[in-house]
Design a protein around this motif. Structure first.
Motif, PDB file in Angstrom:
ATOM      1  N   GLY A 372       0.778  -1.226   0.000  1.00 14.48           N
ATOM      2  CA  GLY A 372       0.000   0.000   0.000  1.00 14.48           C
ATOM      3  C   GLY A 372       0.815   1.284   0.000  1.00 14.48           C
ATOM      4  O   GLY A 372       0.297   2.338   0.381  1.00 14.48           O
ATOM      5  N   ALA A 373       2.064   1.207  -0.436  1.00 18.63           N
ATOM      6  CA  ALA A 373       2.915   2.398  -0.449  1.00 18.63           C
ATOM      7  C   ALA A 373       2.349   3.469  -1.384  1.00 18.63           C
ATOM      8  O   ALA A 373       1.691   3.166  -2.388  1.00 18.63           O
ATOM      9  N   ASP A 374       2.598   4.728  -1.057  1.00 20.16           N
ATOM     10  CA  ASP A 374       2.141   5.842  -1.882  1.00 20.16           C
ATOM     11  C   ASP A 374       3.034   6.056  -3.094  1.00 20.16           C
ATOM     12  O   ASP A 374       2.627   6.707  -4.061  1.00 20.16           O
ATOM     13  N   GLU A 375       4.251   5.533  -3.028  1.00 20.36           N
ATOM     14  CA  GLU A 375       5.170   5.689  -4.134  1.00 20.36           C
ATOM     15  C   GLU A 375       6.209   4.581  -4.097  1.00 20.36           C
ATOM     16  O   GLU A 375       6.408   3.916  -3.074  1.00 20.36           O
ATOM     17  N   PRO A 384       4.706   8.051  -8.006  1.00 25.51           N
ATOM     18  CA  PRO A 384       3.511   7.932  -7.168  1.00 25.51           C
ATOM     19  C   PRO A 384       2.625   6.772  -7.614  1.00 25.51           C
ATOM     20  O   PRO A 384       2.554   6.458  -8.805  1.00 25.51           O
ATOM     21  N   ARG A 386      -1.059   5.893  -7.726  1.00 26.49           N
ATOM     22  CA  ARG A 386      -2.467   6.276  -7.610  1.00 26.49           C
ATOM     23  C   ARG A 386      -3.374   5.232  -8.247  1.00 26.49           C
ATOM     24  O   ARG A 386      -4.596   5.265  -8.060  1.00 26.49           O
TER      25      ARG A 386
END
Length: 454
Positions: A372-375, A384, A386
């Motif tokens: 679940g990392a943002d980047e 990123p 998304r």
């Protein structure tokens, strides 16, 4: 009785780098010769001197072609190993594409790192080259399944089908009155492509993989779940990007996509297999119809459905093409290869979906995405995330905890000792508790370079 020992030189306390050395009377047999993958402190072991002199090893036996089981072979030969590499005939064919491709990617990645100056090393170097990997194939010798093979020095070898990927085998070595069995990587039961893992009835000592020793795969039809993801993503104008192992997973994914298209569950969305290695592996599948369940006619239909992307320029065009589609591309843990370029392009857009379809070693970009990392960091850049992230765990080629226990049920008597390898510590500990509780077997979890008298 002659002294016989086992030293776990890899895949002990970690999933990758499978290497297990048997020694007796000054003779050495190496079971698997894999690369370490994942966290940096694990990967650096690839660059350390091999724990014993490569020239002192008499035979190498491979369970299957995945890089964490075969990928160190060219380096071992480069550093002095002069013997044969024994494995099943399909494994020879797969290694014939996997190993040179590994050398090529290492050379290319090193060149790219040097050009972009993002390597921690100056200069960045490949572990071995494409030419060295090509030359290593001259040492391979095919061993048919369920035949008794002389290893020399009184040792006998038998391979049995393990499922997992084409050509994967369990390994049995009889030497100086003792039988040592090695599971390699065990596959799934009732797999639509591969045959079930064959049982072993007796062994004095067992080396057992524990990749999913603490987990159960989700139940359900992976094809239906994949179809839902594809339909949902393409309906919003997005692209599905699937990092995939080139051998085994890519073929299973194209099988399910073909099945779902044939059933009308997926509309007319193009499917791209963007991996020359995966394309070659798919061709090898068609050369070994006796080793899997797919019929020649179905294999032809699957081939007609898929758009094969071999050329780099065509892969670059896919990266910028915004039309809805499915891209299957290596590598499976997003540690290298063309999929990194697709992730750089598609991960920042919420219309798209990244599908994780197999085990992700800790520290790999695939594991980071799944967590679940943002980047993520790709080629020195922060990218990123998304896009929607989905996992289809039932597509795993590894037996889960219940299936591992099912395979152990084929033994007519307990081994004297079962060594739990090829797993993270938590999964090995969980499986040890279950084996001891349900079967009453004596288990050991080796550490890196631990040695045992057998």
């Amino acid at each position: 009785m002659t002294d016989l020992s086992l030293t776990c030189m890899g895949a002990a306390g970690t999933v990758t780098g499978s290497r297990h050395l048997l020694e007796a009377d000054g003779k050495r047999i190496l079971l698997d010769c894999g690369m370490f993958q994942g966290r940096r402190n694990i990967r650096t072991r690839n660059w350390e001197p091999f724990p014993v002199a490569p020239w002192s090893i008499d035979k190498v036996v491979l369970s299957h072609a995945h890089m964490d089981h075969s990928g160190y072979v060219p380096r071992l030969i480069r550093d002095g190993y002069a013997g044969e590499i024994l494995c099943s005939p399909p494994t020879i064919d797969l290694c014939g594409i996997l190993l040179p491709d590994s050398g090529y990617l290492q050379e290319r990645d090193a060149e790219y790192a040097n050009r972009k100056k993002f390597s921690r090393h100056e200069p960045a170097l490949p572990l071995y080259t494409e030419d060295e990997a090509e030359a290593s194939m001259e040492r391979f010798r095919g061993v048919e399944f369920n035949t008794d093979t002389d290893l020399g020095h009184g040792a006998r070898l038998k391979l049995r089908r393990a499922g997992h990927i084409l050509g994967a085998a369990t390994v049995e070595v009889k030497w100086h009155g003792r039988t040592i069995a090695f599971s390699g990587d065990l596959g799934r039961y009732d797999d639509p492509v591969l045959f079930d893992p064959e049982p072993i009835e007796q062994a004095d000592y067992l080396l057992l993989e524990t990749t999913y020793g603490d987990r159960l795969h989700e139940q359900g039809d992976p094809g239906e779940l994949l179809a839902d993801i594809v339909e949902r993503t393409t309906a919003r104008g997005g692209t599905v990007v699937i990092p995939s192992f080139a051998v085994g997973r890519a073929q299973l994914l194209t099988f399910y996509l073909w099945k779902m298209k044939k059933a009308g569950r997926i509309r007319s969305v193009p499917v791209y297999l963007d991996s020359p290695m995966a394309i070659n592996a798919s061709a090898i599948l068609r050369h070994h119809f006796g080793d899997h369940r797919i019929s020649p006619s179905d294999a032809e239909e699957i081939g007609d459905m898929v758009n094969y992307v071999r050329e780099t320029e065509d892969s670059k065009a896919l990266t910028i093409d915004q039309m809805p589609k499915v891209i299957i591309s290596a590598s499976g843990m997003a540690t290298g290869g063309r999929v990194l370029h697709h992730l750089k392009s598609y991960a920042p857009d919420a219309r798209n979906t990244i599908v994780i379809s197999g085990f992700q070693a800790p520290g790999t970009p695939g594991a980071t995405i799944l967590a679940g990392a943002d980047e993520i960091r790709i080629h020195g850049q922060h990218v990123p995330i998304r896009a929607e992230v989905e996992e289809i765990s039932m597509l795993s080629a590894h037996a889960d905890a219940n299936e591992l226990m099912q395979w152990l049920g084929g033994f007519k008597a307990p081994p004297r000792k079962t060594f739990l390898v090829h797993g993270e510590p938590a999964s090995s500990r969980a499986l040890r508790s279950r084996i001891e509780r349900e079967l009453g077997w004596s288990c050991e979890i080796p550490g890196h370079l631990d040695r045992f008298d057998l």
